[in-house]
Design an enzyme around this catalytic site. Structure first.
Site, short mmCIF file in Angstrom:
data_model
loop_
_atom_site.label_atom_id
_atom_site.label_comp_id
_atom_site.label_asym_id
_atom_site.label_seq_id
_atom_site.Cartn_x
_atom_site.Cartn_y
_atom_site.Cartn_z
NE ARG A 351 18.80 -5.51 -10.40
CZ ARG A 351 19.54 -5.93 -11.43
NH1 ARG A 351 19.23 -7.06 -12.04
NH2 ARG A 351 20.57 -5.24 -11.85
CG HIS A 468 8.61 -10.85 19.76
ND1 HIS A 468 8.49 -10.75 21.13
CD2 HIS A 468 7.77 -9.94 19.24
CE1 HIS A 468 7.59 -9.81 21.41
NE2 HIS A 468 7.14 -9.30 20.28
CE LYS A 593 20.91 -17.33 -14.30
NZ LYS A 593 20.45 -16.36 -15.31
O1 LIG Z 1 12.50 -13.44 -16.09
P1 LIG Z 1 13.62 -14.38 -16.36
O2 LIG Z 1 14.29 -14.12 -17.67
O3 LIG Z 1 13.14 -15.80 -16.26
O4 LIG Z 1 14.71 -14.16 -15.27
C1 LIG Z 1 14.48 -14.44 -13.92
C2 LIG Z 1 15.65 -13.99 -13.07
O5 LIG Z 1 16.77 -14.76 -13.38
C3 LIG Z 1 18.07 -14.29 -13.36
O6 LIG Z 1 18.89 -15.19 -12.69
C4 LIG Z 1 18.34 -12.90 -12.91
O7 LIG Z 1 19.33 -12.84 -11.94
C5 LIG Z 1 17.14 -12.16 -12.39
O8 LIG Z 1 17.37 -10.79 -12.49
C6 LIG Z 1 15.91 -12.51 -13.17
O9 LIG Z 1 14.84 -11.76 -12.69
#
Ligand SMILES: O=P(O)(O)OC[C@H]1O[C@H](O)[C@H](O)[C@@H](O)[C@@H]1O
Length: 653
Positions: A351, A468, A593
């Site tokens: 992030r 709104h 996941k």
């Molecule tokens: O960039 P990647 O390894 O595909 O990850 C993509 C995303 O997936 C995960 O679920 C994490 O929670 C994120 O923090 C991350 O940015």
């Protein structure tokens, strides 16, 4: 700044007749006092002999008298940090809430000296904190809390490359991604800045090749369209910056004739949307994944690779697909030439990765590297300020402390991000991930459950659209601290002859009005004076005293977009450090996941071998069965690949 408050333990000590409470103990008073002193800092040391004393059963009366619960003694013995909520600075703020509850922003706003003190400026950005429910003392007390949490040391540790992401044993160095070439930022004994610039130079050269047409597609056509495939941090940041740059005149000019699309969701509808009207011959695909294992991204990548190869052949991959990842081994296994891969490092959290190749590559392809460089420079301006400015004038620090005050002391767990600028439409979704994935944690850095909630519920929309929609709740329902973000000089100007103000001025009238409406509210007396019928008065009253802060940017350019990004990134880190959590891991996303993986296995078995479902609860079994019986689902194994263009109405050729 006020002198630091006397730590609670010392206060207790002053009031607690140690010699009396320890009577009957065979341990010496000075040792106990020493242990007690230790508990006034955040750190407890298992080596301390005084701890051994305190852990012994013989001193139970003493522990009780000194208000040190047994679990704290055990935590001290195992080297754990005390939660910040046990500090004197926290207790002092809790106490201070009563003072603030006796104030109203309507009155506080009349104190010009107070307001002046709370309006801060750095490098063209004005941050107005005067509509926060704070007085001078509050800020002092929050700074004491920062001191208690060793905030300055934490900031230094981050820039020094210390492995502050302890659960993943990683440094947190996204600031290094925007450092100037001559800056030195070390990670594990190596300056990482040259490696950062190697990748940036490679992106500069590659984007120039694509944009100038010296790199052509497999059939000899220029690649004018880019599809960036990625999710989470590999999507939200780049989308935010792209949306902010799209309408900036210089960027718009640079992007003429080019299209940048994002494909994030594994939903085939998103595939259809992203590929709509694109031609394989003129499309470059950028697969963006830090890990290169994210299920959604990899399925989308395989889908789009098939879309490319079915039209142009397997050899086209080398011309039409590139990748951004830290996992160059998997990139190669996927079939992408490592020469066409752009790396980054495990010290960049997903992030926090928009300033790595994750964002820089797609954005440079669309706008040219020179514009993206300014975005990086803007972010670095805040990085440099963050690491060097004193805490009392440090914008991300003050913003973070205000959020902690609102969340942990005034009981406001949500925050609205309200940019009065359509180009910032994707700021709130990006900050949602930055903030909520970082600070939505339940345990301290030591893994101890926290006795208070962390994180904020972030949401937002550009003004005036939000007005709104959900502002009703913010004005008369729940108290939601708001961030108002305004731009002095708009990217676009419209002024119609005969109108009272220009269109952008009209927008900004609302920016200024909303903050005061929330702060002042409307009283019964005012309504009576307006001759509002008695029955309607309760409905038309506004309690006011609702806190907000305003951020005013001189304009919205790549540079100020970078500033805004870094302001929020560091603010979130400040909050996490105060709360004593790890803002840089995200274990909470794993469980869903892995459960999806189990469903996937059974879904396949049910579809291909009509195997019955097993191991799910009643609810999941019922819904899954209903889903599997649905008549509209594709049957597989299918003899050939099926593309959205074949299955979605409106996409048929
Ligand atoms: O960039 P990647 O390894 O595909 O990850 C993509 C995303 O997936 C995960 O679920 C994490 O929670 C994120 O923090 C991350 O940015």
């Amino acid at each position: 700044m006020q002198a630091p408050a006397v730590p609670a333990v010392q206060q207790q000590q002053q009031h607690c007749p140690i010699s009396v409470t320890s009577s009957g103990s065979r341990f010496t008073t000075p040792a106990v006092v020493q242990a007690f002193r230790l508990s006034s800092s955040c750190f407890f040391h298992s080596s301390s002999s005084s701890l051994r004393i305190l852990r012994s059963r013989a001193d139970q009366p003493l522990r009780r008298a000194l208000s040190i619960p047994h679990h704290r003694i055990e935590a001290m013995a195992s080297g754990q940090h005390a939660p910040i909520s046990e500090s004197a600075a926290w207790a002092d703020l809790k106490q201070h809430v009563k003072t603030i509850e006796g104030t109203h922003l309507r009155n506080l706003m009349q104190d010009n000296n107070r307001c002046e003190e709370l309006i801060k400026e750095y490098d063209g950005i004005v941050v107005d904190l005067s509509r926060q429910r704070v007085i001078h003392d509050t800020v002092d007390k929050l700074l004491n809390l920062a001191e208690e949490a060793k905030l300055k040391e934490k900031i230094d540790q981050m820039f020094d490359g210390v492995h502050i992401n302890e659960t993943e044993n990683r440094s947190v160095l996204h600031a290094a991604l925007r450092a100037p070439r001559d800056e030195v930022i070390n990670c594990d004994g190596h300056n990482v800045v040259p490696a950062v610039w190697d990748v940036l130079d490679k992106i500069d050269a590659f984007s120039d090749q694509i944009r100038s047409g010296s790199w052509l597609g497999s059939t000899g056509k220029p690649l004018t369209d880019v599809v960036a495939i990625g999710i989470g941090g590999s999507f939200l940041g780049p989308l935010f910056v792209h949306t902010a740059m799209q309408t900036e005149p210089g960027c718009a000019q640079a992007a003429k004739g080019r299209r940048l699309r994002f494909l994030a969701n594994v939903d085939p509808i998103d595939v259809a949307r992203a590929l709509l009207d694109l031609n394989q011959e003129t499309t470059l695909v950028v697969i963006v994944s830090k890990t290169f294992t994210t299920a959604e991204t990899m399925l989308n990548a395989r889908t789009v690779r098939t879309w490319i190869t079915s039209a142009l052949g397997v050899e086209a991959v080398s011309k039409h697909m590139v990748a951004v990842s830290t996992n160059l081994k998997l990139v190669k296994e996927f079939g992408i030439d490592p020469a066409n891969a752009f790396g980054f490092w495990d010290w960049v959290g997903g992030r926090y990765s928009v300033c790595s190749a994750v964002g820089v590559l797609p954005l440079a392809l669309q706008y040219g590297f020179s514009h993206v460089k300014k975005f990086l420079q803007g972010a670095w301006s805040i990085d440099d300020h963050f690491r060097s400015a004193p805490l009392e004038s440090n914008l991300p620090v003050l913003l973070g402390l205000m959020s902690v005050w609102n969340v942990s002391f005034l009981g406001c767990p949500a925050r609205a991000i309200l940019p009065y600028c359509q180009a910032l439409a994707k700021l709130a979704p990006h900050i949602q991930q930055v903030s909520m994935e970082s600070n939505g944690k339940g345990v301290s850095l030591d893994g101890v459950p926290l006795p208070f909630g962390t994180g904020e519920i972030d949401f937002g929309e550009p003004g005036t659209n939000g007005q709104h929609s959900f502002y009703q709740l913010i004005h008369q329902g729940r108290v939601i601290p708001c961030d108002f973000i305004g731009i002095i000089k708009s990217q676009q100007s419209v002024y119609l002859k005969g109108e009272q103000v220009s269109n952008h001025d009209e927008l900004m009238c609302n920016f200024f009005a909303q903050a005061d409406a929330l702060a002042y509210g409307k009283t019964r007396e005012e309504l009576v004076a307006e001759k509002v019928p008695e029955a309607l008065i309760p409905h038309k009253m506004f309690s006011g005293n609702r806190q907000s802060l305003s951020i005013l940017l001189p304009n919205l350019t790549p540079y100020t977009v970078g500033q805004l990004l870094a302001l929020y990134e560091h603010r979130v880190a400040v909050q996490g450090w105060i709360w004593g959590i790890n803002s840089f891991d995200q274990w909470g996303v794993e469980l869903g996941k892995s459960l999806a993986g189990k469903v996937r296995t059974q879904m396949n078995a049910a579809r291909t071998k009509t195997q019955p479902l097993s191991g799910f609860n009643y609810s999941t079994t019922t819904l899954l069965t209903r889903y599997l019986q649905g008549k509209t689902q594709l049957l597989y194994p299918d003899p050939h690949d099926v593309f959205p263009s074949n299955v979605l109405p409106g996409f048929e050729k």
